[in-house]
Scaffold this active site. Sequence first.
Site, PDB file in Angstrom:
ATOM      1  N   GLU A  68     -18.217 -42.177 -27.072  1.00 34.74           N
ATOM      2  CA  GLU A  68     -17.574 -42.823 -28.344  1.00 34.74           C
ATOM      3  C   GLU A  68     -18.087 -43.903 -28.813  1.00 34.74           C
ATOM      4  OE1 GLU A  68     -16.015 -41.811 -25.549  1.00 34.74           O
ATOM      5  OE2 GLU A  68     -14.902 -39.980 -26.017  1.00 34.74           O
ATOM      6  N   PRO A 271     -26.562 -35.672 -13.497  1.00 30.50           N
ATOM      7  CA  PRO A 271     -25.109 -35.348 -13.508  1.00 30.50           C
ATOM      8  C   PRO A 271     -24.457 -36.643 -14.442  1.00 30.50           C
ATOM      9  CG  PRO A 271     -26.011 -36.722 -11.566  1.00 30.50           C
ATOM     10  CD  PRO A 271     -27.248 -36.083 -12.386  1.00 30.50           C
ATOM     11  N   ARG A 272     -23.466 -35.803 -14.931  1.00 31.78           N
ATOM     12  CA  ARG A 272     -22.457 -36.551 -15.880  1.00 31.78           C
ATOM     13  C   ARG A 272     -22.144 -37.889 -15.128  1.00 31.78           C
ATOM     14  NH1 ARG A 272     -21.314 -37.914 -21.146  1.00 31.78           N
ATOM     15  NH2 ARG A 272     -19.042 -38.478 -21.456  1.00 31.78           N
ATOM     16  N   GLY A 313     -27.785 -44.604 -18.885  1.00 36.07           N
ATOM     17  CA  GLY A 313     -28.259 -45.084 -20.074  1.00 36.07           C
ATOM     18  C   GLY A 313     -29.708 -44.562 -20.122  1.00 36.07           C
ATOM     19  N   GLU A 314     -30.291 -43.591 -19.518  1.00 38.93           N
ATOM     20  CA  GLU A 314     -31.552 -43.285 -19.562  1.00 38.93           C
ATOM     21  C   GLU A 314     -31.711 -41.708 -20.006  1.00 38.93           C
ATOM     22  OE1 GLU A 314     -34.466 -45.729 -17.269  1.00 38.93           O
ATOM     23  OE2 GLU A 314     -33.452 -44.258 -15.630  1.00 38.93           O
ATOM     24  N   ASN A 338     -21.830 -33.109 -25.470  1.00 41.57           N
ATOM     25  CA  ASN A 338     -22.364 -33.001 -26.726  1.00 41.57           C
ATOM     26  C   ASN A 338     -23.881 -32.512 -26.823  1.00 41.57           C
ATOM     27  OD1 ASN A 338     -23.083 -33.971 -29.267  1.00 41.57           O
ATOM     28  ND2 ASN A 338     -23.486 -36.157 -28.943  1.00 41.57           N
ATOM     29  N   PRO A 339     -24.022 -31.550 -27.669  1.00 41.21           N
ATOM     30  CA  PRO A 339     -25.422 -30.828 -27.594  1.00 41.21           C
ATOM     31  C   PRO A 339     -26.256 -31.657 -28.768  1.00 41.21           C
ATOM     32  CG  PRO A 339     -23.965 -29.729 -29.120  1.00 41.21           C
ATOM     33  CD  PRO A 339     -23.058 -30.778 -28.456  1.00 41.21           C
ATOM     34  N   LEU A 340     -25.955 -32.557 -29.369  1.00 43.04           N
ATOM     35  CA  LEU A 340     -26.505 -33.197 -30.712  1.00 43.04           C
ATOM     36  C   LEU A 340     -27.702 -34.076 -30.030  1.00 43.04           C
ATOM     37  CD1 LEU A 340     -23.647 -33.915 -33.040  1.00 43.04           C
ATOM     38  CD2 LEU A 340     -25.115 -32.075 -33.111  1.00 43.04           C
ATOM     39  N   GLU A 341     -27.724 -34.843 -29.111  1.00 41.96           N
ATOM     40  CA  GLU A 341     -28.633 -35.707 -28.579  1.00 41.96           C
ATOM     41  C   GLU A 341     -29.855 -34.863 -28.197  1.00 41.96           C
ATOM     42  OE1 GLU A 341     -27.107 -38.149 -25.475  1.00 41.96           O
ATOM     43  OE2 GLU A 341     -26.355 -39.699 -26.947  1.00 41.96           O
TER      44      GLU A 341
END
Length: 438
Positions: A68, A271-272, A313-314, A338-341
């Site tokens: 977000e 991993p998330r 952050g990588e 999210n698949p957009l990245e």
Amino acid sequence: MSGRWARTMLSAYRFAGAAAYPLVGPYVAWRTSRGKEDRNRRRERYGVAGRPRPEGPVIWIHAASVGETLAVVPLVESILDYGVNIVLTTGTVTSAQVVDERLGDRIIHQYVPLDLKPAVSRFLDHWKPDLAIIAESEIWPMTILELGARHVPQVLVNGRLSDRSFTSWKKRANIAEALFENLAHVVAQSDVDGERFRALGARPVTVSGNLKVDTNPPPVDLRALGTLQRQIGDRPTWAAISTHDGEEVVAAEVHATLHRRHHGLLTIVVPRHPDRAEALALQISGMGLKVARRSKGDRIGGDTDVLLGDTIGEMGLYLRLTEIAFVGRSLTSEGGQNPLEPAMLDTAVLAGRNVQNFREAYQRLLDSGGAKLVRDRDMLAGAVNFLLTNEVARHEMMAAGIATVDEMRGALARTLKSLEPYIQPLVVKARLKGANGR
């Protein structure tokens, strides 16, 4: 349940929260001990301000976590151009790091207060926001009620209601209506989200598209990228990103299935939740695979099977190391990520079938050929094998993904248009304040 009864229930919630307030200390302390709270700033979670309030109008923007936060960064930057002060709150340590990296001292960052009356009241008494902008699906009853009682306009942007959340709210329709009537405007991600908010009593509702499409691709440290690219060389790669429990083992099993067909195959697992990395490394090593952990600076050797991306952050680094990405929380967990990245970083997107939380994005990618859904481990192995083998098909998927993202852009402009009636009076107020101060 009548509207009067719903309001009675919300009043009871308010008083229950006040009663529970003295008991939350151990909870916050436990989160701090696990690195989930900033030890030096945990008083902010009780609404205690870490900074003085600036002169002039203040807009409070809230974004829960990293996703977000990244989505609202362009929105924050656009609002800053108006010359209005912004207090940006987030709920996690990692999202605070993102705010510091992307926005620095251009805004005031605070940790969001706990949704309990004493904490929220203390926060609002100090900051006295003129407008509150809440991102995505953060529905905090006490915060909404307290803002409503102070007649502060509240706008929900990039609004989303998952299947589960909508079903839950529908069972409490009168409570939802009593809450959502406090919102001045809902700017929803999709037509489906818009209809759901309307069904729960929100008015007015407009549809903007997904703000995440209008963000820049995740950044990368070029030196680190060059180092890893040299270590990998011309080896074939694929990645499983934002994975949840069980999906890392699936990725390792896919690697074990494919590495003989694709000599030198390197599987990248991100991993998330990186705090699971120690257990994951042991688990994957126990399958007979050699693991290199990014957090420990392990070198990727010729015999490395899995690069475990256990850093925060990588994502921009990991996605630039491959042209194939499976997006997790979609096989063994529900909702998807999210698949957009990956799509905007020139990557063919694969996912399981449980992608309800990003339904519109996946539907657009599926329609264009930029993504493919898989049923299980064997189907995932088959899809990865096909894309590794067929360069033309892989590049067609990659191109389709980028084209789809480009077509979906425009949410930022539409969101700013919806916010204009609430921001412009504050711009005038800020200019008058500046003029009177000279």
